[in-house]
Scaffold this active site. Structure first.
Site, mmCIF file in Angstrom:
data_model
loop_
_atom_site.group_PDB
_atom_site.id
_atom_site.type_symbol
_atom_site.label_atom_id
_atom_site.label_comp_id
_atom_site.label_asym_id
_atom_site.label_seq_id
_atom_site.Cartn_x
_atom_site.Cartn_y
_atom_site.Cartn_z
ATOM 1 N N GLY A 15 0.838 -1.210 0.000
ATOM 2 C CA GLY A 15 0.000 0.000 0.000
ATOM 3 C C GLY A 15 0.863 1.246 0.000
ATOM 4 O O GLY A 15 1.855 1.306 0.721
ATOM 5 N N ASP A 107 4.739 -4.999 6.104
ATOM 6 C CA ASP A 107 4.893 -6.382 6.520
ATOM 7 C C ASP A 107 5.032 -7.372 5.352
ATOM 8 O O ASP A 107 5.971 -8.171 5.305
ATOM 9 C CB ASP A 107 3.612 -6.668 7.324
ATOM 10 C CG ASP A 107 3.656 -7.953 8.033
ATOM 11 O OD1 ASP A 107 4.543 -8.109 8.867
ATOM 12 O OD2 ASP A 107 2.801 -8.803 7.734
ATOM 13 N N THR A 130 4.139 2.379 5.976
ATOM 14 C CA THR A 130 2.727 1.972 5.919
ATOM 15 C C THR A 130 1.945 2.881 6.846
ATOM 16 O O THR A 130 2.420 3.201 7.941
ATOM 17 C CB THR A 130 2.528 0.493 6.340
ATOM 18 O OG1 THR A 130 1.162 0.318 6.740
ATOM 19 C CG2 THR A 130 3.403 0.078 7.522
ATOM 20 N N ASP A 132 -0.467 2.098 8.511
ATOM 21 C CA ASP A 132 -1.042 1.326 9.622
ATOM 22 C C ASP A 132 -0.175 1.317 10.877
ATOM 23 O O ASP A 132 -0.662 0.978 11.953
ATOM 24 C CB ASP A 132 -1.274 -0.131 9.191
ATOM 25 C CG ASP A 132 -2.150 -0.219 7.963
ATOM 26 O OD1 ASP A 132 -2.953 0.701 7.753
ATOM 27 O OD2 ASP A 132 -2.033 -1.199 7.209
HETATM 28 P P1 ADP Z 1 2.587 -4.369 2.636
HETATM 29 O O1 ADP Z 1 4.040 -4.442 2.284
HETATM 30 O O2 ADP Z 1 2.096 -2.959 2.723
HETATM 31 O O3 ADP Z 1 2.257 -5.200 3.859
HETATM 32 P P2 ADP Z 1 1.337 -6.440 0.934
HETATM 33 O O4 ADP Z 1 0.961 -7.312 2.061
HETATM 34 O O5 ADP Z 1 0.338 -6.216 -0.143
HETATM 35 O O6 ADP Z 1 1.764 -4.964 1.410
HETATM 36 O O7 ADP Z 1 2.667 -7.022 0.279
HETATM 37 C C1 ADP Z 1 3.287 -6.393 -0.809
HETATM 38 C C2 ADP Z 1 3.877 -7.427 -1.739
HETATM 39 O O8 ADP Z 1 4.865 -8.200 -1.034
HETATM 40 C C3 ADP Z 1 2.893 -8.473 -2.261
HETATM 41 O O9 ADP Z 1 2.163 -8.012 -3.381
HETATM 42 C C4 ADP Z 1 3.821 -9.607 -2.633
HETATM 43 O O10 ADP Z 1 4.435 -9.381 -3.879
HETATM 44 C C5 ADP Z 1 4.886 -9.526 -1.536
HETATM 45 N N1 ADP Z 1 4.562 -10.487 -0.476
HETATM 46 C C6 ADP Z 1 3.611 -10.369 0.485
HETATM 47 N N2 ADP Z 1 3.540 -11.480 1.260
HETATM 48 C C7 ADP Z 1 4.483 -12.329 0.764
HETATM 49 C C8 ADP Z 1 4.909 -13.655 1.106
HETATM 50 N N3 ADP Z 1 4.351 -14.333 2.116
HETATM 51 N N4 ADP Z 1 5.905 -14.216 0.378
HETATM 52 C C9 ADP Z 1 6.477 -13.544 -0.643
HETATM 53 N N5 ADP Z 1 6.112 -12.305 -1.025
HETATM 54 C C10 ADP Z 1 5.138 -11.693 -0.341
#
Ligand code: ADP
Length: 327
Positions: A15, A107, A130, A132
């Protein structure tokens, strides 16, 4: 001593958060100041897989410190969650001769970065961004302060109509699994009640807040609801209030993506600038797989595994303060 890192890659992912641009600027300029080359990767892990890479100079990050969003764009990328996706991402790093990757995100972004570093021995540094504020190991994340101020402004505005028309406004606030934005916006906005996932006191709390307020001749109220604290969000809470307190006129406002945009506050710009500089200092210090964090105004290096796995607790004293002050 000369750093083994000659070229860094930088990306924003997950995000978007106000202040990401200030972080990109700081990373770029601090890296160049330390003799490194900078390769900007567009659209997060999607761009890393597809090779959307461009070398950045100090001029490429001019005039962006005040801009919300991210000039590097952000994207969610399901493919990166698979070993094959990460293999392609690693190939881009090799092709572009990138020795270390700086990921600006939350995260999920760090979880992905950690997998890449474990599978291919890639040096990764995380910069927490983030709205959050849900990352363990740092008091604040980039974008959180700006979003908090945006929500507070919205609450102030809703208060004007609420008091004029003697209504209850039920306002839905973002936060994924965390209640930091809701709780702190509630204190700053002087609201009557807040509902957050970390504390399950919904019905009694609202009843207490509205009932006691009524007895003290309050004729309006604002209730903040964290988006995932209650099934059905603010709408469900408003329906509950309408049943229990039919004498109030109840209105729902979902703040939505308004909360993510806008020019970053001074606090977020400074935080992002410090994090960006320290991400490069961490590389010079031979750190790997860490998140840059801030604790009691000091910059710290937190193992990425810990930042991801541990849960940051809601501040208990603030929860208590809200209750004392809301009635
Ligand atoms: P944020 O970084 O804000 O928490 P997301 O949870 O959408 O946002 O994660 C961003 C990107 O990180 C995802 O679109 C994906 O490409 C990667 N990602 C998230 N979780 C995993 C995971 N468990 N393993 C590998 N890549 C991940």
């Amino acid at each position: 001593m000369e750093s083994r890192i000659k070229t860094i890659g930088v990306l924003t992912s997950g995000g978007d958060a106000p202040g990401m641009n200030a972080a990109v600027r700081a990373v770029t300029r601090a890296a160049i100041a330390n003799g490194m080359r900078v390769k900007a990767i567009f659209r997060g892990y999607k761009g890393l897989i597809e090779g959307e890479v461009q070398e950045f100079t100090t001029q490429d990050v001019s005039g962006i410190i005040q801009r919300g969003g991210t000039i590097l764009k952000s994207a969610r990328c399901e493919e990166f969650k698979t070993p094959e996706g990460r293999r392609q991402a690693y190939e881009t790093l090799v092709r572009e001769q990138i020795d270390a990757l700086i990921v600006i995100g939350g995260d999920g972004t760090f979880t992905g970065a950690r997998s890449l570093s474990q599978e291919y021995n890639v040096t990764v540094i995380g910069v927490p961004a983030t709205i959050d504020n849900d990352l363990w190991g740092t008091d604040s994340t980039i974008g959180y302060d700006t979003a908090l101020n945006t929500i507070m402004d919205c609450v102030d505005k809703l208060r004007d109509t609420g008091t004029s028309h003697e209504r209850v406004f039920v306002v839905e606030v973002m936060g994924r699994d965390a209640g930091f934005l809701t709780l702190n916006a509630a204190i700053a906005g002087g609201v009557e009640a807040a509902i957050i996932p970390e504390r399950a006191t919904i019905a009694e709390q609202i009843d207490e807040a509205l009932g006691q307020g009524r007895r003290k001749h309050k004729n309006s109220a604002i209730v903040l609801v964290q988006e995932h604290a209650v099934e059905g969000g603010a709408k469900a809470v408003a329906e509950m209030i309408e049943q229990e307190h039919p004498d109030y006129g109840t209105r729902v406002t979902i703040l939505g993506h308004l909360q993510r945009g806008g020019s970053p506050t001074a606090y977020d710009r400074i935080l992002a600038s410090r994090f960006g500089c320290h991400a490069i200092l961490a590389l010079l210090d031979d750190q790997r797989s860490i998140m840059v964090g801030m604790q009691n105004d000091e910059i710290v290096y937190v193992p990425m595994a810990q930042a991801i796995k541990q849960k940051k607790d809601i501040q208990a004293d603030r929860w208590n303060a809200l209750h004392v002050l809301s009635i």
